[in-house]
Scaffold this motif. Structure first.
Motif, mmCIF file in Angstrom:
data_model
loop_
_atom_site.group_PDB
_atom_site.id
_atom_site.type_symbol
_atom_site.label_atom_id
_atom_site.label_comp_id
_atom_site.label_asym_id
_atom_site.label_seq_id
_atom_site.Cartn_x
_atom_site.Cartn_y
_atom_site.Cartn_z
ATOM 1 N N ALA A 202 0.805 -1.323 -0.027
ATOM 2 C CA ALA A 202 -0.201 -0.149 0.109
ATOM 3 C C ALA A 202 1.016 1.219 0.078
ATOM 4 C CB ALA A 202 -0.848 0.064 1.148
ATOM 5 N N SER A 203 1.792 1.440 0.874
ATOM 6 C CA SER A 203 2.774 2.266 0.943
ATOM 7 C C SER A 203 3.720 2.449 -0.321
ATOM 8 C CB SER A 203 3.667 2.438 2.100
ATOM 9 O OG SER A 203 4.433 1.167 1.979
ATOM 10 N N ALA A 204 3.801 1.453 -1.092
ATOM 11 C CA ALA A 204 4.719 1.454 -2.265
ATOM 12 C C ALA A 204 3.786 2.129 -3.444
ATOM 13 C CB ALA A 204 5.102 0.170 -2.613
ATOM 14 N N GLU A 205 2.484 1.519 -3.210
ATOM 15 C CA GLU A 205 1.410 2.358 -4.151
ATOM 16 C C GLU A 205 1.593 3.839 -4.064
ATOM 17 O OE1 GLU A 205 -2.171 0.431 -4.296
ATOM 18 O OE2 GLU A 205 -1.563 -1.412 -4.959
ATOM 19 N N ALA A 206 1.388 4.364 -2.944
ATOM 20 C CA ALA A 206 1.396 5.752 -2.718
ATOM 21 C C ALA A 206 2.686 6.367 -3.258
ATOM 22 C CB ALA A 206 1.242 6.096 -1.147
ATOM 23 N N ALA A 233 0.220 4.209 -16.228
ATOM 24 C CA ALA A 233 -1.047 4.856 -16.416
ATOM 25 C C ALA A 233 -2.281 4.030 -16.306
ATOM 26 C CB ALA A 233 -1.223 5.469 -17.830
ATOM 27 N N GLN A 234 -2.229 2.695 -16.336
ATOM 28 C CA GLN A 234 -3.352 1.827 -16.001
ATOM 29 C C GLN A 234 -3.572 1.492 -14.808
ATOM 30 O OE1 GLN A 234 -1.193 1.498 -18.963
ATOM 31 N NE2 GLN A 234 -2.888 2.619 -19.980
ATOM 32 N N GLY A 235 -2.515 1.862 -13.875
ATOM 33 C CA GLY A 235 -2.739 1.351 -12.366
ATOM 34 C C GLY A 235 -1.565 0.670 -11.770
ATOM 35 N N PHE A 236 -1.757 -0.353 -10.865
ATOM 36 C CA PHE A 236 -0.836 -1.015 -10.317
ATOM 37 C C PHE A 236 -1.012 -2.591 -10.584
ATOM 38 C CE2 PHE A 236 -2.088 2.538 -7.608
ATOM 39 C CZ PHE A 236 -0.974 2.978 -7.564
ATOM 40 N N LYS A 237 0.354 -3.213 -10.503
ATOM 41 C CA LYS A 237 0.384 -4.653 -10.533
ATOM 42 C C LYS A 237 1.516 -5.245 -9.671
ATOM 43 C CE LYS A 237 0.620 -8.828 -13.449
ATOM 44 N NZ LYS A 237 0.778 -9.294 -14.786
#
Length: 302
Positions: A202-206, A233-237
């Motif tokens: 979660a913090s890596a996504e931020a 641009a499409q999000g996270f994986k």
């Protein structure tokens, strides 16, 4: 044959001591072993890309000492084009003083040596190498103005530009971000770049979202045993890490970057390239040393 991967960066001789634990401030510890191993983030990534299937050229500096000769020869032994590896008179080669503990964690002090004299003009002289590249890789063990020049030149040439922001002590200049196709920090580097704590997905996504907001096209945060987070641009994986028993993590990040770049250079889709880099890095941490731990393509064939 044009080098499809060109690495602009550092060459260091790694002086590696192993001990049960890392010393505290002011403490003298008895060590268990010592080895002298070719390293440096730039050279490690060049070796990884070469062993993992790419034609590679290196642009960097060594000193006019025995370590410099050994560092250059280590690259030549991997069939890496070293016309861009210059010898700096009156300067030592780069050195890394590394202590590795029983749990495979390490503590590293870098002495730049010849790496500190790699100027933009040093790269300009070998512009033909950049022109022939598919992928250009930079790190932060050479002067910032040289990294900035290489990023901008790579963008101007329409190449795929990778920056591994290591070692990292704070945010990058804002005008760098738009020239980077793939920014590849680990947790501590992502935290230094953004000021945000990075401890889990979660913090890596931020952190990755923040970096993308600054203009980077793609961010890959490597998370060790937690795998890697890819943001675009499409999000996270999330890419889970292969499970292995680590011996020495020294060149794991460099192996990932080199393997990822080699895969991209041969036209592999970026998700597959990330998974390929992870498999290579996982194998590298089961072995001691920097360049000696980096696997060959044949070892990763299914």
């Amino acid at each position: 044959m044009h080098a499809k991967v060109v690495v602009v960066g550092s060459l260091n001789m790694d002086l590696v001591a192993r001990a049960q634990r890392l010393p505290r401030a002011g403490e003298t510890l008895a060590g268990e072993s010592f080895a002298t191993v070719p390293g440096g983030k730039g050279a490690n990534q060049a070796v990884a890309a070469a062993r993992l299937g790419a034609a590679v050229a290196m642009i960097g500096n060594v000193g006019d000492d025995a370590y410099g000769q050994q560092l250059r020869q280590a690259l030549l032994d991997e069939q890496i084009d070293c016309q861009g590896v210059a010898v700096c008179a009156g300067v030592s080669s780069g050195l890394a003083l590394i202590v590795v503990d029983a749990s495979s964690q390490n503590s590293i002090v870098i002495i730049p040596g010849g790496n500190g004299q790699l100027m933009p003009e040093s790269v300009q002289v070998f512009d033909v190498l950049l022109q022939g590249a598919e992928v250009i890789i930079c790190q932060l063990e050479v002067p910032a103005q040289t990294v900035a020049y290489t990023l901008e030149r790579g963008r101007a040439l329409g190449k795929t530009v990778i920056l591994n922001p290591a070692p990292c002590t704070g945010p990058l200049p804002l005008n760098w971000y738009g020239a980077i196709d793939y920014l590849i920090p680990n947790e501590s580097e992502a935290q230094a770049l953004t000021g945000l704590p990075v401890t889990d997905l979660a913090s890596a996504e931020a952190a990755a979202s923040h970096l993308r907001s600054l203009g980077v096209k793609n961010v890959i945060v490597t998370l060790g045993a937690q795998g890697a987070l890819f943001a675009n641009a499409q999000g996270f994986k999330h890419f889970p890490a292969p499970v292995v028993q680590p011996v020495d993590t020294t060149a794991a990040g460099d192996t990932f970057v080199g393997g990822f770049a080699a895969a991209l250079a041969r036209g592999t889709e970026e998700g597959e390239a990330i998974a390929f880099g992870q498999r290579a890095a996982a194998l590298s941490v089961t072995r001691a040393g920097a360049q000696p731990s980096i696997p060959y393509l044949a070892e990763l064939q299914p």
